[in-house]
Write a protein that holds these residues in place. Structure first.
Motif, PDB file in Angstrom:
ATOM      1  N   THR A   8      95.304  83.728  38.258  1.00  0.00           N
ATOM      2  CA  THR A   8      96.047  84.796  38.934  1.00  0.00           C
ATOM      3  C   THR A   8      95.135  85.644  39.807  1.00  0.00           C
ATOM      4  OG1 THR A   8      97.606  84.896  37.073  1.00  0.00           O
ATOM      5  CG2 THR A   8      97.584  86.759  38.593  1.00  0.00           C
ATOM      6  N   LEU A  47     105.900  90.503  32.613  1.00  0.00           N
ATOM      7  CA  LEU A  47     105.009  89.344  32.510  1.00  0.00           C
ATOM      8  C   LEU A  47     105.238  88.554  31.233  1.00  0.00           C
ATOM      9  CD1 LEU A  47     101.659  90.846  33.864  1.00  0.00           C
ATOM     10  CD2 LEU A  47     102.916  88.911  34.835  1.00  0.00           C
ATOM     11  N   TYR A  55     106.732  80.563  33.425  1.00  0.00           N
ATOM     12  CA  TYR A  55     106.320  80.871  34.796  1.00  0.00           C
ATOM     13  C   TYR A  55     105.076  81.754  34.772  1.00  0.00           C
ATOM     14  CZ  TYR A  55     111.108  79.360  35.582  1.00  0.00           C
ATOM     15  OH  TYR A  55     112.283  78.643  35.583  1.00  0.00           O
ATOM     16  N   PRO A  57     102.296  84.002  37.063  1.00  0.00           N
ATOM     17  CA  PRO A  57     102.137  84.632  38.377  1.00  0.00           C
ATOM     18  C   PRO A  57     100.941  84.086  39.144  1.00  0.00           C
ATOM     19  CG  PRO A  57     101.417  86.121  36.638  1.00  0.00           C
ATOM     20  CD  PRO A  57     102.048  84.945  35.955  1.00  0.00           C
ATOM     21  N   LYS A  58     101.150  83.852  40.428  1.00  0.00           N
ATOM     22  CA  LYS A  58     100.053  83.419  41.286  1.00  0.00           C
ATOM     23  C   LYS A  58      99.246  84.616  41.786  1.00  0.00           C
ATOM     24  CE  LYS A  58     102.431  79.286  43.008  1.00  0.00           C
ATOM     25  NZ  LYS A  58     103.005  78.613  44.207  1.00  0.00           N
ATOM     26  N   ILE A  60      99.171  89.167  41.715  1.00  0.00           N
ATOM     27  CA  ILE A  60      99.677  90.482  41.325  1.00  0.00           C
ATOM     28  C   ILE A  60      99.056  91.510  42.263  1.00  0.00           C
ATOM     29  CG2 ILE A  60      99.805  92.227  39.520  1.00  0.00           C
ATOM     30  CD1 ILE A  60      99.695  89.992  37.460  1.00  0.00           C
ATOM     31  N   ILE A  69     104.663  91.277  41.405  1.00  0.00           N
ATOM     32  CA  ILE A  69     104.261  90.093  40.644  1.00  0.00           C
ATOM     33  C   ILE A  69     104.853  88.888  41.363  1.00  0.00           C
ATOM     34  CG2 ILE A  69     104.362  88.914  38.430  1.00  0.00           C
ATOM     35  CD1 ILE A  69     104.763  91.666  37.118  1.00  0.00           C
ATOM     36  N   ILE A  70     104.001  88.070  41.948  1.00  0.00           N
ATOM     37  CA  ILE A  70     104.456  86.975  42.805  1.00  0.00           C
ATOM     38  C   ILE A  70     104.156  85.638  42.140  1.00  0.00           C
ATOM     39  CG2 ILE A  70     104.206  85.913  45.090  1.00  0.00           C
ATOM     40  CD1 ILE A  70     103.093  88.833  45.884  1.00  0.00           C
ATOM     41  N   ASP A  71     105.223  84.864  41.882  1.00  0.00           N
ATOM     42  CA  ASP A  71     105.015  83.549  41.268  1.00  0.00           C
ATOM     43  C   ASP A  71     105.667  82.424  42.071  1.00  0.00           C
ATOM     44  OD1 ASP A  71     107.625  83.142  38.807  1.00  0.00           O
ATOM     45  OD2 ASP A  71     107.653  84.255  40.665  1.00  0.00           O
ATOM     46  N   ARG A  74     111.090  82.678  42.098  1.00  0.00           N
ATOM     47  CA  ARG A  74     112.275  83.530  41.975  1.00  0.00           C
ATOM     48  C   ARG A  74     113.562  82.819  42.401  1.00  0.00           C
ATOM     49  NH1 ARG A  74     110.807  89.629  44.070  1.00  0.00           N
ATOM     50  NH2 ARG A  74     109.406  90.201  42.357  1.00  0.00           N
TER      51      ARG A  74
END
Length: 201
Positions: A8, A47, A55, A57-58, A60, A69-71, A74
């Motif tokens: 991450t 999280l 999942y 997160p890639k 934060i 928080i980007i994964d 979505r």
């Protein structure tokens, strides 16, 4: 400022670091720490459920007016999973508030500010404003019964209907009693809208 933990990528805004410095200078650093800890509890709620659902997160991004928080999953997740992930942010705050308040009732006084901070963060994030969890929850629930376009417009209307009178009340309160807290909340919400990257799910 950027750094990586496991897979991450973390990004911390320099404006946030400047705010920390200002809080130290003004002597309100302790209050800032309580609020920051409550925000950390909130994000850990998101999280925890995200990771439980498989999942990770890639990225934060921690900024002055938002934490993203980007994964990248979505749009591919079910509505139910997205609802759970969003809801568990405020829920974690309310659980923490309850635990701290029970400890306070047993005579442990120093946890009361943390309890208050968690209650405030949890309730604040449930406001029906598009950039907050409450607005995201409203959008997801509405989009199950109407089109996404109509859901967006409905949440836009909710956001405006909430912020405009809040700002007017905050301005009136500032003139009447020199209390700027409500006006500050209104300004914060406006800036959170401006800096929000992904407007909707």
């Amino acid at each position: 400022m950027k750094f990586k933990i496991a897979k991450t990528q973390f990004e911390v805004s320099y404006t946030l670091l400047c705010l920390v410095a200002v809080c130290i200078i003004l002597g309100v650093f302790k209050s800032f720490v309580w609020c920051a800890a409550a925000v950390a509890v909130h994000e850990c709620g998101h999280l925890t459920v995200m990771i439980y659902c498989g999942y990770f997160p890639k990225r934060i991004k921690i900024a002055l007016f938002s934490i993203d928080i980007i994964d990248g999953e979505r749009q591919r997740r079910s509505v139910r999973k997205n609802l759970l992930i969003i809801f568990f942010g405020p829920f974690a705050n309310f659980i923490c508030f309850l635990v701290c308040f029970l400890l306070y009732l047993r005579g442990i006084d120093y946890v009361l500010p943390f309890a208050a901070a968690n209650a405030s963060v949890g309730l604040f994030n449930l406001l029906p404003v598009m950039s907050l969890d409450g607005g995201q929850l409203a959008y997801l629930l509405l989009s199950r019964g109407i089109s996404q376009d109509k859901a967006e417009k409905a949440v836009d209307a909710l956001t405006f209907a909430f912020i405009f009178p809040l700002a007017a009340m905050g301005f009136w309160l500032m003139l009447e009693s020199k209390n700027v807290s409500l006006l500050f909340v209104s300004v914060y919400l406006v800036f959170s809208l401006l800096f929000k990257g992904n407007r909707y799910y």
